[in-house]
Design an enzyme around this catalytic site. Structure first.
Site, mmCIF file in Angstrom:
data_model
loop_
_atom_site.group_PDB
_atom_site.id
_atom_site.type_symbol
_atom_site.label_atom_id
_atom_site.label_comp_id
_atom_site.label_asym_id
_atom_site.label_seq_id
_atom_site.Cartn_x
_atom_site.Cartn_y
_atom_site.Cartn_z
ATOM 1 N N PRO A 11 -0.302 -39.966 -22.763
ATOM 2 C CG PRO A 11 1.937 -40.174 -23.353
ATOM 3 C CD PRO A 11 0.994 -40.360 -22.203
ATOM 4 C CG ASN A 12 0.322 -39.381 -28.463
ATOM 5 O OD1 ASN A 12 0.299 -38.247 -28.925
ATOM 6 N ND2 ASN A 12 1.459 -39.981 -28.140
ATOM 7 N NE ARG A 19 -1.798 -43.180 -30.500
ATOM 8 C CZ ARG A 19 -1.339 -43.673 -29.374
ATOM 9 N NH1 ARG A 19 -2.084 -43.648 -28.282
ATOM 10 N NH2 ARG A 19 -0.135 -44.182 -29.311
ATOM 11 C CE1 TYR A 24 -2.822 -48.233 -29.014
ATOM 12 C CE2 TYR A 24 -2.414 -46.743 -30.857
ATOM 13 C CZ TYR A 24 -1.942 -47.539 -29.828
ATOM 14 O OH TYR A 24 -0.592 -47.635 -29.600
ATOM 15 C CG ASN A 75 -3.691 -46.723 -21.634
ATOM 16 O OD1 ASN A 75 -2.466 -46.873 -21.719
ATOM 17 N ND2 ASN A 75 -4.493 -46.888 -22.662
ATOM 18 C CB ALA A 78 4.487 -43.722 -25.186
ATOM 19 C CG HIS A 81 6.242 -48.776 -23.395
ATOM 20 N ND1 HIS A 81 5.792 -50.009 -22.971
ATOM 21 C CD2 HIS A 81 5.310 -48.325 -24.279
ATOM 22 C CE1 HIS A 81 4.641 -50.275 -23.588
ATOM 23 N NE2 HIS A 81 4.333 -49.275 -24.370
ATOM 24 C CG ASP A 88 10.528 -43.629 -8.630
ATOM 25 O OD1 ASP A 88 10.644 -44.869 -8.570
ATOM 26 O OD2 ASP A 88 11.485 -42.870 -8.864
ATOM 27 C CD GLU A 99 0.802 -51.637 -17.141
ATOM 28 O OE1 GLU A 99 1.283 -52.321 -16.215
ATOM 29 O OE2 GLU A 99 1.398 -51.403 -18.202
ATOM 30 C CG HIS A 101 -1.464 -51.154 -22.012
ATOM 31 N ND1 HIS A 101 -0.759 -49.990 -22.236
ATOM 32 C CD2 HIS A 101 -0.895 -51.745 -20.935
ATOM 33 C CE1 HIS A 101 0.204 -49.894 -21.338
ATOM 34 N NE2 HIS A 101 0.147 -50.939 -20.529
ATOM 35 C CG LEU A 102 -7.178 -48.470 -25.583
ATOM 36 C CD1 LEU A 102 -6.588 -47.182 -26.108
ATOM 37 C CD2 LEU A 102 -8.676 -48.469 -25.709
ATOM 38 C CB SER A 103 -2.871 -52.320 -28.468
ATOM 39 O OG SER A 103 -1.780 -51.781 -27.732
ATOM 40 N NE ARG A 108 1.054 -52.100 -30.916
ATOM 41 C CZ ARG A 108 0.793 -50.806 -30.637
ATOM 42 N NH1 ARG A 108 0.157 -50.513 -29.496
ATOM 43 N NH2 ARG A 108 1.131 -49.855 -31.471
ATOM 44 N NE ARG A 112 4.068 -50.060 -29.699
ATOM 45 C CZ ARG A 112 3.932 -48.731 -29.723
ATOM 46 N NH1 ARG A 112 3.586 -48.088 -28.641
ATOM 47 N NH2 ARG A 112 4.111 -48.049 -30.831
HETATM 48 C C1 DQA Z 1 -1.174 -48.180 -25.298
HETATM 49 C C2 DQA Z 1 0.007 -49.039 -25.761
HETATM 50 C C3 DQA Z 1 1.301 -48.240 -25.734
HETATM 51 O O1 DQA Z 1 2.378 -49.044 -26.191
HETATM 52 C C4 DQA Z 1 1.191 -47.027 -26.643
HETATM 53 O O2 DQA Z 1 2.360 -46.236 -26.533
HETATM 54 C C5 DQA Z 1 -0.026 -46.236 -26.380
HETATM 55 C C6 DQA Z 1 -1.280 -46.910 -26.110
HETATM 56 C C7 DQA Z 1 -2.502 -48.931 -25.436
HETATM 57 O O3 DQA Z 1 -3.474 -48.501 -24.825
HETATM 58 O O4 DQA Z 1 -2.588 -49.938 -26.156
HETATM 59 O O5 DQA Z 1 0.000 -45.001 -26.487
HETATM 60 O O6 DQA Z 1 -0.993 -47.866 -23.935
#
Ligand code: DQA
Length: 145
Positions: A11-12, A19, A24, A75, A78, A81, A88, A99, A101-103, A108, A112
Site C-alpha cells: 500500500p501507498n 509520497r 522514500y 515490499n 505497512a 508490520h 501465512d 523482503e 524496503h526503500l527506507s 524509524r 516499524r
Molecule cells: C516501507 C517502510 C514501511 O514502514 C512503510 O509503511 C512503507 C514503506 C519502505 O519501503 O521503506 O509504506 O516499506
C-alpha cells in the site's frame, strides 16, 4: 527463459515520488519497475512487477507465485508490520523470498521495527531507496541459481 521473479509492492507505494520524498526518494514506482527489469534481464530473468493497496490482492499474488515464480521480492509496506495473512501466504512458498524496503524501518518509529514478513523471508534489503529493489532482485536471482 525460466519462470519470472515476482516483485510485489504494498500500500501507498503507487504514490512513490510524491509520497514523503524526503524518506522514500523522488523516483516513481514506474522508475523502480524499469530498474528491476533491467537488473533482472542482465541476470537472465524476467520480472512480473505489481503493486496493490489491498491486502487480499497481495495474498492472491503470493499464492500465484507458488507455481508461477522462481523467486519473490516483496515490499509489503505497512502490511509488513501488521499482516499475519501475508506471513501465512509467504510461509507456503518454497521459492526464495527477499523482503525489501526503500527506507530503513529499523531506524524509524518503534512500530516499524517489527515485521511479520521477515519471519518468512530468506533475507532483507532496506535503506537504499529505489536501489533496495535492484539489490533485492539481484539477491533473488542469486538464490535461484
Ligand atoms: C516501507 C517502510 C514501511 O514502514 C512503510 O509503511 C512503507 C514503506 C519502505 O519501503 O521503506 O509504506 O516499506
Amino acid at each position: 527463459m525460466g519462470k519470472p521473479i515476482y516483485v510485489l509492492s504494498g500500500p501507498n507505494l503507487n504514490l512513490l515520488g510524491t509520497r514523503e520524498p524526503e524518506i522514500y526518494g523522488h523516483q516513481t514506482l514506474e522508475d523502480v519497475r524499469v530498474l528491476c527489469e533491467a537488473r533482472a534481464r542482465s541476470l537472465g530473468h524476467e520480472v512480473v512487477f505489481r503493486q496493490s493497496n489491498h491486502e487480499g490482492v497481495l495474498v492472491d499474488w503470493i499464492q500465484e507465485a507458488r507455481e508461477a515464480a522462481c523467486a519473490l521480492v516483496i515490499n509489503p509496506a505497512a502490511y509488513g508490520h501488521t499482516s499475519i495473512a501475508l506471513l501465512d501466504a509467504l510461509k507456503m512458498l518454497s521459492i526464495p523470498v527477499v523482503e525489501c524496503h526503500l527506507s530503513n524501518p529499523a531506524a524509524r518509529e518503534a512500530f516499524r521495527r517489527e515485521t511479520y514478513v521477515s519471519l518468512a523471508a530468506t533475507g532483507l534489503v532496506s535503506g537504499f531507496g529505489a536501489n533496495s529493489y535492484e539489490l533485492a532482485v539481484e539477491a533473488a536471482a542469486g538464490l535461484v541459481r
